[in-house]
Design a protein around this motif. Structure first.
Motif, PDB file in Angstrom:
ATOM      1  N   GLN A   1       0.831  -1.201   0.000  1.00 54.39           N
ATOM      2  CA  GLN A   1       0.000   0.000   0.000  1.00 54.39           C
ATOM      3  C   GLN A   1       0.865   1.251   0.000  1.00 54.39           C
ATOM      4  OE1 GLN A   1      -3.494   0.326   2.443  1.00 54.39           O
ATOM      5  NE2 GLN A   1      -3.521  -1.878   2.808  1.00 54.39           N
ATOM      6  N   PHE A   2       2.031   1.178   0.632  1.00 54.43           N
ATOM      7  CA  PHE A   2       2.960   2.302   0.680  1.00 54.43           C
ATOM      8  C   PHE A   2       4.353   1.787   0.350  1.00 54.43           C
ATOM      9  CE2 PHE A   2       0.040   5.277   2.579  1.00 54.43           C
ATOM     10  CZ  PHE A   2      -0.818   4.485   3.327  1.00 54.43           C
ATOM     11  N   LEU A   3       5.110   2.571  -0.421  1.00 54.35           N
ATOM     12  CA  LEU A   3       6.465   2.193  -0.772  1.00 54.35           C
ATOM     13  C   LEU A   3       7.296   3.453  -0.909  1.00 54.35           C
ATOM     14  CD1 LEU A   3       8.419  -0.070  -1.509  1.00 54.35           C
ATOM     15  CD2 LEU A   3       7.624   0.094  -3.868  1.00 54.35           C
ATOM     16  N   SER A   4       8.404   3.496  -0.160  1.00 53.65           N
ATOM     17  CA  SER A   4       9.298   4.641  -0.226  1.00 53.65           C
ATOM     18  C   SER A   4      10.698   4.121  -0.500  1.00 53.65           C
ATOM     19  CB  SER A   4       9.271   5.423   1.100  1.00 53.65           C
ATOM     20  OG  SER A   4      10.144   6.524   1.054  1.00 53.65           O
ATOM     21  N   ILE A   5      11.270   4.515  -1.629  1.00 52.87           N
ATOM     22  CA  ILE A   5      12.589   4.013  -2.014  1.00 52.87           C
ATOM     23  C   ILE A   5      13.454   5.160  -2.517  1.00 52.87           C
ATOM     24  CG2 ILE A   5      11.705   1.724  -2.610  1.00 52.87           C
ATOM     25  CD1 ILE A   5      11.940   2.554  -5.561  1.00 52.87           C
ATOM     26  N   GLN A   6      14.738   4.859  -2.705  1.00 49.56           N
ATOM     27  CA  GLN A   6      15.680   5.856  -3.190  1.00 49.56           C
ATOM     28  C   GLN A   6      15.693   5.894  -4.713  1.00 49.56           C
ATOM     29  OE1 GLN A   6      16.041   7.312   0.131  1.00 49.56           O
ATOM     30  NE2 GLN A   6      17.695   8.052  -1.197  1.00 49.56           N
ATOM     31  N   GLU A   7      15.979   7.048  -5.222  1.00 46.23           N
ATOM     32  CA  GLU A   7      16.133   7.227  -6.672  1.00 46.23           C
ATOM     33  C   GLU A   7      17.134   6.203  -7.216  1.00 46.23           C
ATOM     34  OE1 GLU A   7      17.414  11.166  -7.586  1.00 46.23           O
ATOM     35  OE2 GLU A   7      17.385  10.861  -9.753  1.00 46.23           O
ATOM     36  N   GLY A   8      16.779   5.622  -8.356  1.00 49.97           N
ATOM     37  CA  GLY A   8      17.673   4.660  -8.996  1.00 49.97           C
ATOM     38  C   GLY A   8      17.347   3.203  -8.690  1.00 49.97           C
ATOM     39  N   GLU A   9      16.557   2.954  -7.649  1.00 50.54           N
ATOM     40  CA  GLU A   9      16.184   1.580  -7.307  1.00 50.54           C
ATOM     41  C   GLU A   9      15.055   1.085  -8.211  1.00 50.54           C
ATOM     42  OE1 GLU A   9      17.300   1.858  -2.524  1.00 50.54           O
ATOM     43  OE2 GLU A   9      15.292   1.281  -3.163  1.00 50.54           O
ATOM     44  N   ASN A  10      14.909  -0.238  -8.224  1.00 52.27           N
ATOM     45  CA  ASN A  10      13.812  -0.873  -8.964  1.00 52.27           C
ATOM     46  C   ASN A  10      12.706  -1.255  -7.991  1.00 52.27           C
ATOM     47  OD1 ASN A  10      15.542  -0.744 -11.187  1.00 52.27           O
ATOM     48  ND2 ASN A  10      16.292  -2.833 -10.853  1.00 52.27           N
ATOM     49  N   LEU A  11      11.475  -1.366  -8.498  1.00 53.96           N
ATOM     50  CA  LEU A  11      10.363  -1.745  -7.633  1.00 53.96           C
ATOM     51  C   LEU A  11       9.284  -2.448  -8.441  1.00 53.96           C
ATOM     52  CD1 LEU A  11       7.553   0.414  -7.719  1.00 53.96           C
ATOM     53  CD2 LEU A  11       9.604   1.866  -7.738  1.00 53.96           C
ATOM     54  N   THR A  12       8.484  -3.246  -7.726  1.00 52.95           N
ATOM     55  CA  THR A  12       7.334  -3.914  -8.345  1.00 52.95           C
ATOM     56  C   THR A  12       6.114  -3.731  -7.460  1.00 52.95           C
ATOM     57  OG1 THR A  12       8.777  -5.571  -9.352  1.00 52.95           O
ATOM     58  CG2 THR A  12       6.431  -6.079  -9.254  1.00 52.95           C
ATOM     59  N   VAL A  13       5.005  -3.384  -8.090  1.00 57.17           N
ATOM     60  CA  VAL A  13       3.717  -3.246  -7.420  1.00 57.17           C
ATOM     61  C   VAL A  13       2.801  -4.336  -7.948  1.00 57.17           C
ATOM     62  CG1 VAL A  13       1.708  -1.746  -7.114  1.00 57.17           C
ATOM     63  CG2 VAL A  13       4.007  -0.756  -7.143  1.00 57.17           C
ATOM     64  N   TYR A  14       2.039  -4.951  -7.039  1.00 56.16           N
ATOM     65  CA  TYR A  14       1.198  -6.080  -7.420  1.00 56.16           C
ATOM     66  C   TYR A  14      -0.286  -5.746  -7.264  1.00 56.16           C
ATOM     67  CZ  TYR A  14       5.619  -8.529  -7.045  1.00 56.16           C
ATOM     68  OH  TYR A  14       6.922  -8.917  -7.212  1.00 56.16           O
ATOM     69  N   CYS A  15      -1.068  -6.389  -8.124  1.00 55.27           N
ATOM     70  CA  CYS A  15      -2.518  -6.198  -8.129  1.00 55.27           C
ATOM     71  C   CYS A  15      -3.130  -7.591  -8.277  1.00 55.27           C
ATOM     72  CB  CYS A  15      -2.892  -5.291  -9.301  1.00 55.27           C
ATOM     73  SG  CYS A  15      -4.654  -5.029  -9.555  1.00 55.27           S
ATOM     74  N   ASN A  16      -3.843  -8.055  -7.261  1.00 52.20           N
ATOM     75  CA  ASN A  16      -4.329  -9.437  -7.246  1.00 52.20           C
ATOM     76  C   ASN A  16      -5.824  -9.517  -6.981  1.00 52.20           C
ATOM     77  OD1 ASN A  16      -1.741 -11.039  -7.411  1.00 52.20           O
ATOM     78  ND2 ASN A  16      -1.309  -9.764  -5.637  1.00 52.20           N
ATOM     79  N   SER A  17      -6.435 -10.542  -7.551  1.00 52.48           N
ATOM     80  CA  SER A  17      -7.864 -10.755  -7.353  1.00 52.48           C
ATOM     81  C   SER A  17      -8.173 -12.242  -7.477  1.00 52.48           C
ATOM     82  CB  SER A  17      -8.665  -9.969  -8.389  1.00 52.48           C
ATOM     83  OG  SER A  17     -10.053 -10.219  -8.246  1.00 52.48           O
ATOM     84  N   SER A  18      -9.298 -12.644  -6.923  1.00 52.55           N
ATOM     85  CA  SER A  18      -9.789 -14.004  -7.137  1.00 52.55           C
ATOM     86  C   SER A  18     -10.726 -14.045  -8.341  1.00 52.55           C
ATOM     87  CB  SER A  18     -10.528 -14.500  -5.885  1.00 52.55           C
ATOM     88  OG  SER A  18     -11.601 -13.638  -5.575  1.00 52.55           O
TER      89      SER A  18
END
Lengths: 112, 114
Positions: free
Chosen positions: A9-26
């Motif tokens: 729900q919340f993500l705080s990272i440094q510039e230059g890093e990689n990230l993945t956000v997920y969206c799931n359902s049944s």
């Protein structure tokens, strides 16, 4: 009732890093869309994925629709402060209803 | 116009007051949607118009909420006897056709009921 769960729900990272956000359902969706929303503004469409297993790239953003059309992910490479915002996934059902079901959003902060 | 226009941008209403929120969609867009977004949440569907016909109003939370689009362009969302739980951002979106095209959202109206 169709529900979409986003994580984190919340993500705080440094510039230059990689990230993945997920969206799931049944539930199975006919298509899934990703939006980005800035404070005080409406969501802005980033991409629509329609086919199970589909991958779409938008510069440093990569979107994937799950094979079973129940989930999706957003991957950002080399995040920049301009990527900061609320990312929303939204699914359209097969039943012909025109409404979208939105996840609760992932609030992303990229620190310089 | 170039985008979806909503007015007012901000509205403060006393509990029990009636309010009317306006949406001017992109010219030629057949579909128009209203969503409600509570603080820190994703938008939730309220109602859908195709031209002037209201085809889905399943998301309207109570009979105090009423929406219309009489000429198939501008739409108004009316809330009667506002209550504190009605405080939210009300988003309007329009689309050229079916939902698969994606929506263009307006900037929303932030309603605060005091």
């Amino acid at each position: 009732t169709q529900l979409l769960e986003q994580s984190p729900q919340f993500l705080s990272i440094q510039e230059g890093e990689n990230l993945t956000v997920y969206c799931n359902s049944s539930s199975v969706f006919s298509s899934l869309q990703w939006y980005r929303q800035e404070p005080g503004e409406g969501p802005v469409l980033l991409v629509t994925v329609v086919t199970g297993g589909e991958v779409k790239k938008l510069k440093r953003l990569t979107f994937q629709f799950g094979d079973a059309r129940k989930d999706s992910s957003l991957h950002i490479t080399a995040a920049q402060p301009g990527d900061t915002g609320l990312y929303l996934c939204a699914g359209a059902s097969f039943q012909g209803a025109q409404k979208l079901v939105f996840g609760q959003g992932t609030r992303l902060t990229i620190n310089p | 116009g170039a985008g979806v226009s909503q007015s007012p941008r901000y509205k403060v209403a006393k509990r029990g007051q009636d309010v009317a929120l306006r949406c001017d969609p992109i010219s030629g867009h057949v579909s128009l949607f209203w969503y409600q977004q509570a603080l820190g949440q994703g938008p939730e569907f309220l109602t859908y118009f195709q031209n002037e016909a209201q085809l889905d109003k399943s998301g309207l939370p109570s009979d105090r909420f009423f929406a219309e689009r009489p000429e198939g362009s501008v739409s108004t969302l009316k809330i009667q006897r506002t209550q504190q739980e009605d405080s939210a951002v009300y988003l309007c979106a329009s689309s050229l056709g079916t939902v698969g095209y994606g929506y263009t959202f307006g900037s929303g109206t932030r309603l605060t009921v005091v």
